[in-house]
Write a protein that holds these residues in place. Structure first.
Motif: not given
Length: 549
Positions: A145-149, A318-320, A361-367
């Motif tokens: 994406r444009e934001d780098g994700s 955006g992923g893991a 598309a964010d960071v899944l810190d919980g994972y």
């Protein structure tokens, strides 16, 4: 190829790799929200075609994902009945009493399986829940994406000429976009390498370590077959040349899995892992078992061995990363499939929670936290020092001091050593040829031991010859000008499929890449001392076609 030339498909979740990690994530996503659009992309010709594992399966991952699997027709039928550990000398062996082994090393309650067949069955469960699975679809690039994700992947590009230009039947592939992208490519995945570097996911972790696992399936004399028997060995033929060991698993139908693992941090560039495997089968204990039998399949695969301290950050924008893409193998147990399943389940749960909160598309810190603080962390932490102890001090230290460390972790929940570092990468561990002597290996006899090319034919490997070579050289001159004079051309030996050759002599010597032989083990990407070889995905559907690995 411009983005506009490709069609796009939109999904809630895009999963790369139909291994135990990716399929577990897909199943769990649909269990939690049947309305999610989930796709799994697999580069093999079918699900399971590129799956190679020992395997003695710890069912804890499957118990958590599909608790009723025993009544669902899962191809998991051979329970471990006998567990043996042997130290080999050239002509004999000493059995290590089971009571000396830490409880975590016991295989009680585990099953001897074909992970390829287990993944085929898991794919059926996923499709029954509405997951779309596309085999024969190599994912050749990431889309941002444009934001780098990470936004998605490019999959299904076919018909390139050998020079990389579009051929007459060129298909540009598709972009598959997701609110989240999960990478379950297995060890040293090409896309996983890219996101680890782009987002500096390994900035706070130790270097990753690897082993090369080679495996044959044998049909043996029924009188010698003991269904459910598991044997692990250490020692000969590797001795002080390298770390590693073997496994012999008696499954059903009078078949045994015969496998050999060589740790890739060996120093001597003359070491020939494949020939060490072939020599191992001539040990009296092994030869007696295999005599009168026949080999029916062969394959090879790198194994992640860094363990707890080498885990990178698992989530990125955006992923893991799932399973062996991050490195979740418990090295002393030689097991990672259960952790792969648990990681897929944990990632799916983190995604469903995020989507329910309106996130994407964010960071899944919980994972990341669920992996480190949950069952996977509890599996990896107690054994974290066994590999670095072995690397520094050798086999006996690994058995004695490493065993003591596992016992203290098991009984008291702490380590005598804290957390040891791994030091060098496996490529950096390779020493100059002038510091070592060549190793004289006996010729394969064609009965118990076989040459590489003959064995590769038993992996049913095939690559379309008119495509670009998927094994890229950063510098075309390095193999002949650097690796050959300094390291005696180790690629001709570390590859278990005979992909790399130095042909000709003197000034006329050339480096030849027989990419059609490649079984996708990734050893070249790991062990090349100059880090000059980059493994990329070939055309979808190409590579090995493992039946029951």
């Amino acid at each position: 190829m411009s983005d506009s030339a490709r069609e796009t498909m939109e999904y809630d979740v895009v999963i790369v790799g139909a291994g135990p990690a990716g399929l577990s994530a897909a199943i769990r996503l649909k269990q939690l929200n049947a309305d999610l659009d989930v796709v799994v992309l697999e580069k093999g010709s079918e699900v399971g075609a590129h799956i190679l594992s020992g395997a003695v399966l710890d069912p804890s991952g499957l118990d958590a994902l599909l608790p009723d699997w025993r009544n669902m027709g899962a191809p998991i039928n051979v329970e471990v009945k006998r567990d043996e550990f042997h130290m080999l000398g050239e002509s004999g062996s000493v059995r290590i009493p089971n009571f000396l082994m830490p409880p975590l090393m016991s295989n009680h309650g585990n099953y001897i399986v074909s992970m390829g067949n287990v993944c085929r069955w898991m794919a059926e469960q996923a499709e029954a829940l509405g997951v779309e699975i596309f085999p024969g679809m190599s994912c050749s690039a990431l889309v941002y994406r444009e934001d780098g994700s990470v936004k998605g992947v490019v999959a299904g590009e076919f018909g390139l000429n050998t020079d990389g230009t579009p051929g007459p039947n060129y298909e540009p592939g598709m972009e598959l976009h997701g609110k989240y992208v999960l990478l379950g490519e297995g060890v040293r995945g090409s896309l996983s390498k890219q996101v680890i570097e782009k987002f500096a996911l390994d900035g706070d972790s130790d270097v990753q370590k690897y082993g090369l696992g080679m495996k044959e399936i044998w049909e043996i004399d029924p009188a010698k077959h003991q269904q459910g028997k598991v044997v692990h060995t250490m020692g000969w033929p590797l001795g002080g040349n390298a770390g590693g060991g073997s496994f012999i698993y008696h499954l059903d139908n009078n078949q045994v899995y015969v496998g050999f693992v060589v740790h890739l941090n060996y120093a001597n560039p003359y070491l020939f892992p494949y020939m060490e495997f072939q020599r191992f089968k001539h040990h009296p204990m092994v030869a007696e078992l295999l005599e009168g039998g026949k080999r029916v399949a062969y394959g090879a695969r790198a194994i992640s061995e860094g363990g707890w301290q080498s885990l990178p950050k698992l989530a990125f924008p955006g992923g893991a990363l799932l399973g062996c893409s991050a490195g979740m193998v418990n090295v002393p147990r030689i097991k990672g499939n259960h952790n792969a399943m648990l990681s897929g389940k944990a990632a799916a749960e983190a995604i469903v929670e995020a989507l329910a909160a309106g996130r994407s598309a964010d960071v899944l810190d919980g994972y990341d936290g669920a992996v480190r603080d949950g069952a996977i962390g509890r599996d990896l932490r107690p054994v974290r020092n066994v590999k670095p102890l072995w690397s520094r001090f050798g086999l006996l230290a690994s058995l004695t001091v490493g065993g003591l460390d596992m016992w203290t972790n098991n009984l008291f929940g702490f380590s005598l050593f804290g957390t040891l570092k791994h030091q060098k990468t496996d490529a950096e561990a390779t020493e100059l040829a002038e510091q070592h002597k060549p190793i004289d290996y006996p010729r394969p006899d064609g009965v118990l031991s076989f040459d590489r090319l003959t064995n590769v034919s038993f992996s049913m490997t095939n690559h379309e010859e008119n495509q670009p070579c998927h094994l890229k050289l950063r510098d075309a001159d390095t193999p002949v000008k650097v690796n050959l004079p300094l390291y005696a051309g180790p690629s001709a030996r570390y590859c278990p499929a005979g992909v790399y050759e130095f042909v000709g002599e003197g000034e006329a010597v050339k480096f030849q890449i027989n990419f059609q032989n490649c079984v996708h083990c990734k050893t070249c990407d790991i062990k090349d001392p100059s880090q000059n070889i980059v493994w990329t995905t070939p055309q979808g559907g190409d590579g090995p076609n493992y039946p029951n690995m």
